[in-house]
Design a protein around this motif. Structure first.
Motif, PDB file in Angstrom:
ATOM      1  N   THR A  51       0.924  -1.055   0.054  1.00 33.50           N
ATOM      2  CA  THR A  51       0.039   0.018  -0.180  1.00 33.50           C
ATOM      3  C   THR A  51       0.931   1.181  -0.104  1.00 33.50           C
ATOM      4  N   LYS A  52       1.845   1.268   0.745  1.00 35.39           N
ATOM      5  CA  LYS A  52       3.017   2.415   1.043  1.00 35.39           C
ATOM      6  C   LYS A  52       3.482   2.432  -0.429  1.00 35.39           C
ATOM      7  N   ILE A  53       4.072   1.464  -0.966  1.00 33.70           N
ATOM      8  CA  ILE A  53       4.803   1.494  -2.452  1.00 33.70           C
ATOM      9  C   ILE A  53       3.812   2.093  -3.417  1.00 33.70           C
ATOM     10  N   SER A  54       2.464   1.463  -3.354  1.00 32.14           N
ATOM     11  CA  SER A  54       1.497   2.135  -4.273  1.00 32.14           C
ATOM     12  C   SER A  54       1.183   3.378  -4.260  1.00 32.14           C
ATOM     13  N   ASP A  55       1.158   3.842  -2.776  1.00 32.10           N
ATOM     14  CA  ASP A  55       0.859   5.333  -2.626  1.00 32.10           C
ATOM     15  C   ASP A  55       1.883   6.177  -3.139  1.00 32.10           C
ATOM     16  N   GLU A  56       2.938   5.799  -2.664  1.00 30.35           N
ATOM     17  CA  GLU A  56       4.205   6.458  -3.252  1.00 30.35           C
ATOM     18  C   GLU A  56       4.408   6.560  -4.813  1.00 30.35           C
ATOM     19  N   ALA A  57       4.052   5.569  -5.423  1.00 32.30           N
ATOM     20  CA  ALA A  57       3.969   5.283  -6.956  1.00 32.30           C
ATOM     21  C   ALA A  57       3.050   6.269  -7.400  1.00 32.30           C
ATOM     22  N   GLU A  58       1.835   6.651  -6.717  1.00 29.01           N
ATOM     23  CA  GLU A  58       0.622   7.264  -7.242  1.00 29.01           C
ATOM     24  C   GLU A  58       1.145   8.978  -7.061  1.00 29.01           C
ATOM     25  N   GLN A  59       1.760   8.929  -5.906  1.00 28.56           N
ATOM     26  CA  GLN A  59       2.236  10.385  -5.877  1.00 28.56           C
ATOM     27  C   GLN A  59       3.288  10.829  -6.875  1.00 28.56           C
ATOM     28  N   GLU A  60       4.296   9.907  -7.150  1.00 30.30           N
ATOM     29  CA  GLU A  60       5.298   9.907  -8.286  1.00 30.30           C
ATOM     30  C   GLU A  60       4.532  10.319  -9.609  1.00 30.30           C
ATOM     31  N   ARG A  61       3.472   9.606  -9.866  1.00 30.45           N
ATOM     32  CA  ARG A  61       2.592   9.677 -11.147  1.00 30.45           C
ATOM     33  C   ARG A  61       2.083  11.223 -11.289  1.00 30.45           C
ATOM     34  N   VAL A  62       1.577  11.429  -9.927  1.00 29.22           N
ATOM     35  CA  VAL A  62       1.175  12.833 -10.004  1.00 29.22           C
ATOM     36  C   VAL A  62       2.057  13.885 -10.255  1.00 29.22           C
ATOM     37  N   THR A  63       3.021  13.796  -9.530  1.00 31.69           N
ATOM     38  CA  THR A  63       4.255  14.775  -9.565  1.00 31.69           C
ATOM     39  C   THR A  63       4.789  14.869 -11.131  1.00 31.69           C
ATOM     40  N   SER A  64       4.892  13.580 -11.795  1.00 33.76           N
ATOM     41  CA  SER A  64       5.456  13.520 -13.025  1.00 33.76           C
ATOM     42  C   SER A  64       4.475  14.201 -14.202  1.00 33.76           C
ATOM     43  N   HIS A  65       2.997  13.875 -13.717  1.00 31.21           N
ATOM     44  CA  HIS A  65       2.108  14.415 -14.544  1.00 31.21           C
ATOM     45  C   HIS A  65       2.309  16.161 -14.649  1.00 31.21           C
ATOM     46  N   LYS A  66       2.366  16.788 -13.179  1.00 35.02           N
ATOM     47  CA  LYS A  66       2.623  18.268 -13.007  1.00 35.02           C
ATOM     48  C   LYS A  66       3.552  18.495 -13.576  1.00 35.02           C
ATOM     49  N   ARG A  67       4.827  17.859 -13.534  1.00 30.22           N
ATOM     50  CA  ARG A  67       6.080  18.438 -14.221  1.00 30.22           C
ATOM     51  C   ARG A  67       5.870  18.365 -15.762  1.00 30.22           C
ATOM     52  N   GLU A  68       5.282  17.450 -16.247  1.00 27.55           N
ATOM     53  CA  GLU A  68       5.015  17.099 -17.658  1.00 27.55           C
ATOM     54  C   GLU A  68       4.080  18.310 -18.135  1.00 27.55           C
ATOM     55  N   HIS A  69       3.215  18.571 -17.386  1.00 26.17           N
ATOM     56  CA  HIS A  69       2.271  19.540 -17.961  1.00 26.17           C
ATOM     57  C   HIS A  69       2.927  20.837 -17.706  1.00 26.17           C
ATOM     58  N   GLU A  70       3.597  21.314 -16.719  1.00 26.27           N
ATOM     59  CA  GLU A  70       4.568  22.551 -16.641  1.00 26.27           C
ATOM     60  C   GLU A  70       5.382  22.801 -17.794  1.00 26.27           C
ATOM     61  N   TYR A  71       6.151  21.652 -18.064  1.00 26.62           N
ATOM     62  CA  TYR A  71       7.029  21.366 -19.386  1.00 26.62           C
ATOM     63  C   TYR A  71       6.573  22.026 -20.874  1.00 26.62           C
ATOM     64  N   ILE A  72       5.183  21.379 -20.641  1.00 26.95           N
ATOM     65  CA  ILE A  72       4.217  21.587 -21.960  1.00 26.95           C
ATOM     66  C   ILE A  72       4.047  23.085 -22.040  1.00 26.95           C
ATOM     67  N   GLN A  73       3.531  23.727 -21.080  1.00 25.90           N
ATOM     68  CA  GLN A  73       3.302  24.992 -20.971  1.00 25.90           C
ATOM     69  C   GLN A  73       4.402  25.834 -21.200  1.00 25.90           C
ATOM     70  N   ARG A  74       5.818  25.594 -20.487  1.00 29.80           N
ATOM     71  CA  ARG A  74       6.872  26.180 -20.741  1.00 29.80           C
ATOM     72  C   ARG A  74       7.184  26.221 -22.324  1.00 29.80           C
ATOM     73  N   ILE A  75       7.286  24.932 -22.771  1.00 24.81           N
ATOM     74  CA  ILE A  75       7.472  24.752 -24.291  1.00 24.81           C
ATOM     75  C   ILE A  75       6.605  25.654 -25.047  1.00 24.81           C
ATOM     76  N   ALA A  76       5.334  25.538 -24.747  1.00 27.35           N
ATOM     77  CA  ALA A  76       4.242  26.481 -25.269  1.00 27.35           C
ATOM     78  C   ALA A  76       4.650  27.930 -25.362  1.00 27.35           C
ATOM     79  N   LYS A  77       5.091  28.481 -24.272  1.00 24.03           N
ATOM     80  CA  LYS A  77       5.631  29.898 -24.086  1.00 24.03           C
ATOM     81  C   LYS A  77       6.972  30.214 -24.964  1.00 24.03           C
ATOM     82  N   LEU A  78       7.737  29.025 -24.766  1.00 23.98           N
ATOM     83  CA  LEU A  78       8.985  29.511 -25.611  1.00 23.98           C
ATOM     84  C   LEU A  78       8.710  29.359 -27.059  1.00 23.98           C
TER      85      LEU A  78
END
Length: 162
Positions: A51-78
């Motif tokens: 459960t702990k590993i699953s929760d950590e994996a879910e947090q990593e997925r969410v963080t990764s998704h946020k970073r990807e979204h931020e990178y996409i926004q940065r790329i669009a601005k650039l």
């Protein structure tokens, strides 16, 4: 009584054997219960870790998704910034072409015209005459005054040609 004693001894022996068998079985059951409890504790621990590993994996997925979204926004601005810079560069190139053309025209047409006007200027001629005559004058006031008066009256100067 002998028989009763024998029977009693046999019953006692059977009872002791039964009790040993019962104690051995009880001990075996306690070991099995302890083993089962240990397995259950391990299973609970493993389940908690999963459960702990699953929760950590879910947090990593969410963080990764946020970073990807931020990178996409940065790329669009650039990309937008790059497009703006391309437009600015094109505008600058057009301005450079216009300025270059204007400079060539000035050099080809206006500079000779301006220099001709300056060279033909009576005021310049007067000052040039004054400078030239002052150098040759060696203190003779009449020659200097004569040159100045001739320039102001727009008369031909006999000693100086521009």
């Amino acid at each position: 009584m002998g028989e009763d004693t024998l029977e009693f001894e046999a019953a006692k022996k059977a009872f002791v054997e039964e009790r040993e068998k019962f104690n051995a079985e009880k001990k075996g059951l306690s070991w099995r219960v302890a083993d089962a409890e240990e397995k259950l504790a391990k299973e609970k621990q493993l389940s908690w870790e999963k459960t702990k590993i699953s929760d950590e994996a879910e947090q990593e997925r969410v963080t990764s998704h946020k970073r990807e979204h931020e990178y996409i926004q940065r790329i669009a601005k650039l990309e937008m910034f790059a497009e703006e810079k391309v437009v600015e560069v094109k505008a600058s190139e057009i301005l450079v072409e216009e300025v270059t053309t204007d400079c060539r025209w000035l050099l080809a047409c206006e500079v000779p015209l301006i220099s001709e006007r300056i060279a033909g200027s009576e005021e310049l001629a007067k000052y040039m005459y004054e400078l030239g005559e002052a150098a040759y004058d060696h203190g003779r006031k009449d020659d200097y005054a004569e040159g100045r008066a001739a320039a102001e009256n727009k008369e031909a100067l006999k000693n100086f040609d521009l």
